[in-house]
Scaffold this motif. Structure first.
Motif, PDB file in Angstrom:
ATOM      1  N   HIS A  98      15.428  -2.438  -8.943  1.00 39.69           N
ATOM      2  CA  HIS A  98      14.287  -2.867  -8.233  1.00 39.69           C
ATOM      3  C   HIS A  98      13.325  -1.713  -8.045  1.00 39.69           C
ATOM      4  O   HIS A  98      12.689  -1.664  -7.037  1.00 39.69           O
ATOM      5  CB  HIS A  98      14.511  -4.012  -6.954  1.00 39.69           C
ATOM      6  CG  HIS A  98      14.710  -5.201  -7.427  1.00 39.69           C
ATOM      7  ND1 HIS A  98      14.133  -6.207  -7.221  1.00 39.69           N
ATOM      8  CD2 HIS A  98      16.105  -5.611  -7.879  1.00 39.69           C
ATOM      9  CE1 HIS A  98      14.826  -7.104  -7.496  1.00 39.69           C
ATOM     10  NE2 HIS A  98      15.953  -6.882  -8.141  1.00 39.69           N
ATOM     11  N   TYR A  99      13.430  -0.665  -8.622  1.00 40.57           N
ATOM     12  CA  TYR A  99      12.537   0.498  -8.579  1.00 40.57           C
ATOM     13  C   TYR A  99      11.472   0.392  -9.151  1.00 40.57           C
ATOM     14  O   TYR A  99      11.113   0.007 -10.383  1.00 40.57           O
ATOM     15  CB  TYR A  99      13.320   1.801  -9.080  1.00 40.57           C
ATOM     16  CG  TYR A  99      14.558   1.884  -8.305  1.00 40.57           C
ATOM     17  CD1 TYR A  99      14.511   1.846  -6.967  1.00 40.57           C
ATOM     18  CD2 TYR A  99      15.640   2.761  -8.936  1.00 40.57           C
ATOM     19  CE1 TYR A  99      15.634   2.495  -6.259  1.00 40.57           C
ATOM     20  CE2 TYR A  99      16.681   3.362  -8.165  1.00 40.57           C
ATOM     21  CZ  TYR A  99      16.686   3.063  -6.777  1.00 40.57           C
ATOM     22  OH  TYR A  99      17.601   3.405  -6.074  1.00 40.57           O
ATOM     23  N   VAL A 100      10.401   1.034  -8.800  1.00 43.11           N
ATOM     24  CA  VAL A 100       8.835   1.248  -8.995  1.00 43.11           C
ATOM     25  C   VAL A 100       8.563   2.737  -8.892  1.00 43.11           C
ATOM     26  O   VAL A 100       8.715   2.903  -7.779  1.00 43.11           O
ATOM     27  CB  VAL A 100       8.055   0.155  -8.577  1.00 43.11           C
ATOM     28  CG1 VAL A 100       6.462   0.703  -9.038  1.00 43.11           C
ATOM     29  CG2 VAL A 100       8.316  -1.012  -8.913  1.00 43.11           C
ATOM     30  N   LEU A 159       6.519  -4.256  -1.788  1.00 41.01           N
ATOM     31  CA  LEU A 159       7.120  -2.671  -2.001  1.00 41.01           C
ATOM     32  C   LEU A 159       7.783  -2.223  -0.504  1.00 41.01           C
ATOM     33  O   LEU A 159       6.927  -2.375   0.444  1.00 41.01           O
ATOM     34  CB  LEU A 159       6.124  -1.879  -2.406  1.00 41.01           C
ATOM     35  CG  LEU A 159       5.399  -1.902  -3.954  1.00 41.01           C
ATOM     36  CD1 LEU A 159       4.024  -0.949  -4.012  1.00 41.01           C
ATOM     37  CD2 LEU A 159       6.709  -1.487  -4.790  1.00 41.01           C
ATOM     38  N   SER A 160       8.582  -1.238  -0.767  1.00 34.59           N
ATOM     39  CA  SER A 160       9.219  -0.683   0.499  1.00 34.59           C
ATOM     40  C   SER A 160       9.796   0.403   0.095  1.00 34.59           C
ATOM     41  O   SER A 160      10.071   0.887  -1.093  1.00 34.59           O
ATOM     42  CB  SER A 160      10.192  -1.466   1.168  1.00 34.59           C
ATOM     43  OG  SER A 160      11.515  -1.868   0.177  1.00 34.59           O
ATOM     44  N   GLY A 161      10.274   1.380   1.108  1.00 32.85           N
ATOM     45  CA  GLY A 161      10.831   2.719   0.921  1.00 32.85           C
ATOM     46  C   GLY A 161       9.832   3.529   0.135  1.00 32.85           C
ATOM     47  O   GLY A 161       8.715   3.157  -0.151  1.00 32.85           O
ATOM     48  N   ARG A 189       2.009  14.049  -6.951  1.00 32.78           N
ATOM     49  CA  ARG A 189       3.588  13.753  -6.799  1.00 32.78           C
ATOM     50  C   ARG A 189       3.993  12.705  -7.493  1.00 32.78           C
ATOM     51  O   ARG A 189       3.008  11.740  -7.743  1.00 32.78           O
ATOM     52  CB  ARG A 189       3.861  14.162  -5.433  1.00 32.78           C
ATOM     53  CG  ARG A 189       3.085  13.037  -4.284  1.00 32.78           C
ATOM     54  CD  ARG A 189       3.889  13.164  -3.282  1.00 32.78           C
ATOM     55  NE  ARG A 189       3.843  14.585  -2.501  1.00 32.78           N
ATOM     56  CZ  ARG A 189       4.090  14.966  -1.367  1.00 32.78           C
ATOM     57  NH1 ARG A 189       4.783  14.249  -0.466  1.00 32.78           N
ATOM     58  NH2 ARG A 189       3.710  16.357  -1.039  1.00 32.78           N
ATOM     59  N   ILE A 190       5.144  12.590  -7.925  1.00 29.68           N
ATOM     60  CA  ILE A 190       5.771  11.475  -8.542  1.00 29.68           C
ATOM     61  C   ILE A 190       6.779  10.712  -7.492  1.00 29.68           C
ATOM     62  O   ILE A 190       7.733  11.629  -6.738  1.00 29.68           O
ATOM     63  CB  ILE A 190       6.453  11.891  -9.828  1.00 29.68           C
ATOM     64  CG1 ILE A 190       5.241  12.115 -10.893  1.00 29.68           C
ATOM     65  CG2 ILE A 190       7.218  10.418 -10.203  1.00 29.68           C
ATOM     66  CD1 ILE A 190       5.788  12.765 -12.115  1.00 29.68           C
ATOM     67  N   VAL A 191       6.665   9.593  -7.236  1.00 33.40           N
ATOM     68  CA  VAL A 191       7.722   8.993  -6.194  1.00 33.40           C
ATOM     69  C   VAL A 191       8.119   7.718  -6.692  1.00 33.40           C
ATOM     70  O   VAL A 191       7.633   7.332  -7.650  1.00 33.40           O
ATOM     71  CB  VAL A 191       6.697   8.637  -4.755  1.00 33.40           C
ATOM     72  CG1 VAL A 191       6.088   9.822  -4.468  1.00 33.40           C
ATOM     73  CG2 VAL A 191       5.636   7.446  -4.950  1.00 33.40           C
ATOM     74  N   ARG A 192       9.026   7.363  -5.956  1.00 33.96           N
ATOM     75  CA  ARG A 192       9.761   6.123  -6.172  1.00 33.96           C
ATOM     76  C   ARG A 192       9.808   5.148  -4.928  1.00 33.96           C
ATOM     77  O   ARG A 192      10.039   5.436  -3.924  1.00 33.96           O
ATOM     78  CB  ARG A 192      11.187   6.183  -6.640  1.00 33.96           C
ATOM     79  CG  ARG A 192      11.971   5.055  -7.280  1.00 33.96           C
ATOM     80  CD  ARG A 192      13.378   5.445  -7.743  1.00 33.96           C
ATOM     81  NE  ARG A 192      14.249   5.815  -6.721  1.00 33.96           N
ATOM     82  CZ  ARG A 192      15.345   6.631  -6.932  1.00 33.96           C
ATOM     83  NH1 ARG A 192      15.481   7.184  -8.046  1.00 33.96           N
ATOM     84  NH2 ARG A 192      16.055   6.895  -5.980  1.00 33.96           N
ATOM     85  N   MET A 193       9.473   3.776  -5.409  1.00 33.08           N
ATOM     86  CA  MET A 193       9.672   2.773  -4.217  1.00 33.08           C
ATOM     87  C   MET A 193      10.429   1.529  -4.832  1.00 33.08           C
ATOM     88  O   MET A 193      10.648   1.493  -5.882  1.00 33.08           O
ATOM     89  CB  MET A 193       8.179   2.329  -3.824  1.00 33.08           C
ATOM     90  CG  MET A 193       7.361   3.424  -3.225  1.00 33.08           C
ATOM     91  SD  MET A 193       5.804   2.879  -2.577  1.00 33.08           S
ATOM     92  CE  MET A 193       6.237   1.997  -1.044  1.00 33.08           C
ATOM     93  N   THR A 201       0.875  -1.131  -0.099  1.00 30.93           N
ATOM     94  CA  THR A 201       0.118  -0.019  -0.003  1.00 30.93           C
ATOM     95  C   THR A 201       0.761   1.242   0.029  1.00 30.93           C
ATOM     96  O   THR A 201       1.836   1.328   0.662  1.00 30.93           O
ATOM     97  CB  THR A 201      -0.769  -0.010   1.201  1.00 30.93           C
ATOM     98  OG1 THR A 201      -1.641  -1.180   1.339  1.00 30.93           O
ATOM     99  CG2 THR A 201      -1.821   1.557   1.081  1.00 30.93           C
ATOM    100  N   VAL A 202       0.729   2.149  -0.988  1.00 29.91           N
ATOM    101  CA  VAL A 202       1.435   3.115  -1.084  1.00 29.91           C
ATOM    102  C   VAL A 202       1.102   4.213   0.035  1.00 29.91           C
ATOM    103  O   VAL A 202      -0.048   4.692   0.091  1.00 29.91           O
ATOM    104  CB  VAL A 202       1.471   3.968  -2.369  1.00 29.91           C
ATOM    105  CG1 VAL A 202       2.214   5.145  -2.505  1.00 29.91           C
ATOM    106  CG2 VAL A 202       1.653   2.716  -3.691  1.00 29.91           C
ATOM    107  N   PRO A 203       2.283   4.943   0.901  1.00 27.51           N
ATOM    108  CA  PRO A 203       1.848   5.885   1.776  1.00 27.51           C
ATOM    109  C   PRO A 203       1.613   7.133   1.349  1.00 27.51           C
ATOM    110  O   PRO A 203       1.983   7.387   0.322  1.00 27.51           O
ATOM    111  CB  PRO A 203       3.338   5.772   2.853  1.00 27.51           C
ATOM    112  CG  PRO A 203       4.332   5.400   1.775  1.00 27.51           C
ATOM    113  CD  PRO A 203       3.667   4.408   0.723  1.00 27.51           C
TER     114      PRO A 203
END
Length: 381
Positions: free
Chosen positions: A135-137, A159-161, A148-152, A109-111
């Motif tokens: 391993h980036y998404v 998913l983490s980070g 916004r645009i984010v990277r996990m 789940t994206v924070p």
């Protein structure tokens, strides 16, 4: 300006059973109107007889089946190297892995995502072209104060980070854009809406009403026309981008109340909004390659396969197929009109002459309950 987000909520007839779908396909009942603004019915047989006219195309939708059901507003889709896909759900803020055999697994789940009670929430997703090594998404979403645009990081199971790359994209209930994809040049492209403030689309200092182009760290890509993230401007609410086999960038865009657009995007060009909606003669504005009345389209995603663009329509409740030859877009033909409801995302399957196509009938305009949405596979033959 009026909003024109989507069609009002209504109930649709139930989707065809698999058997009925096969019969309808064989009978040509799932073909639909050809051209812009046309209500002339055309069968699958007629469409097949016209394949390849002027462009050598030899594929049209020939069969459709359900890959997965039980979704609630699936929005973004991006392929992993193993042939499975990552999908976002707009309103639950969840990310799922879906295999081609139909196995679905939640991976996170994206924070920091918020809903706008309209078109915002968890939107586009793009798997890094270097995923095997990094391993980036990448994801685009609505937050408390902006889009916004984010990277996990996705390790293959979860998913983490959470790293923010781009902030300050204005949000609103509607017109949030949201599609992100990596181009053939290795840079990340993102579509942004005007956030219901049409003047932003012509403001080069604003990130809204634009197509953005950036590095994997969210910086302006080399060669951008204004030295910023902005790649093109004058967009109202673009939700679809794709590239053809020659690397040309095509975009699908919501109009206001008159015309929706299919645009061929070039660096630094101005696509007209709010001065123009559809074709116009204003100096400095770039006209669309095709346009539709808003009741026929209200387009979201667009994909390229086998010489044609496939454009998913929300209010239009159909899949448009537009053959392309060079920089020209041929006569559009519609499929599945009012059969599966609101069509949100379409992507070509890697290595196959087929598409994945998703519905969003459980959104605020679809009139269906949570869990009503599906992911289909459309074979091209």
């Amino acid at each position: 300006m009026a909003s024109h987000p989507h069609t009002p909520a209504r109930r649709r007839p139930p989707a065809l059973t698999a058997a009925a779908t096969a019969v309808a396909l064989a009978a040509g009942l799932l073909g639909a109107a050809a051209g812009t603004g046309s209500a002339t019915a055309r069968s699958e047989t007629t469409a097949r007889s016209e394949r390849g006219t002027g462009s050598g195309i030899d594929s049209v939708p020939s069969a459709i089946r359900t890959v997965s059901s039980g979704w609630t507003v699936p929005w973004g889709l991006s392929w992993l190297p193993d042939g499975s896909a990552l999908l976002t759900e707009r309103d639950s803020f969840k990310v799922f892995k879906l295999t081609q055999s139909g196995t679905r697994t939640q991976v996170g789940t994206v924070p920091n995502v918020v809903t706008t009670n309209g078109e915002g929430g968890l939107l586009g997703i793009a798997v890094s072209p270097n995923w095997n090594s990094d391993h980036y998404v990448y994801l685009m979403h609505s937050a408390a104060s902006d889009n916004r645009i984010v990277r996990m990081t996705y390790d293959g199971s979860s998913l983490s980070g959470y790293k923010v790359l781009v902030t300050g994209i204005a949000k609103n209930k509607y017109h949030n854009g949201g599609r992100i994809k990596f181009g053939p040049d290795g840079y990340l492209y993102a579509t942004t809406g005007d956030a219901q403030n049409s003047s932003l689309a012509q403001d080069r200092n604003s990130l809204n009403g634009k197509i953005l182009r950036m590095t994997t760290d969210g910086k302006a890509a080399p060669g951008n026309p204004f030295g910023t993230l902005v790649y093109s401007l004058g967009h109202r609410n673009p939700q679809g981008i794709t590239w053809d086999d020659q690397g040309r960038l095509w975009e699908a865009e919501f109009g206001n109340s008159t015309y929706d657009e299919l645009n061929l995007i070039e660096s630094g060009k101005n696509y007209g909004w709010p001065t123009c909606e559809g074709t116009c003669s204003t100096s400095g504005m770039t006209n669309p390659k095709r346009q539709w009345t808003v009741s026929e389209a209200s387009p979201s995603a667009v994909a390229y396969a086998d010489g044609a663009l496939y454009m998913a329509a929300l209010r239009g409740e159909r899949l448009w197929r537009i053959p392309v030859s060079g920089t020209s877009a041929g006569t559009p033909v519609a499929y599945y009109t009012s059969t599966y409801g609101r069509l949100r995302t379409v992507e070509k399957l890697p290595g196959k002459n087929a598409l994945w196509l998703s519905t969003t009938n459980a959104d605020n305009n679809g009139g269906e309950p949570d869990g009503a949405d599906k992911v289909f596979q459309v074979d091209l033959g």
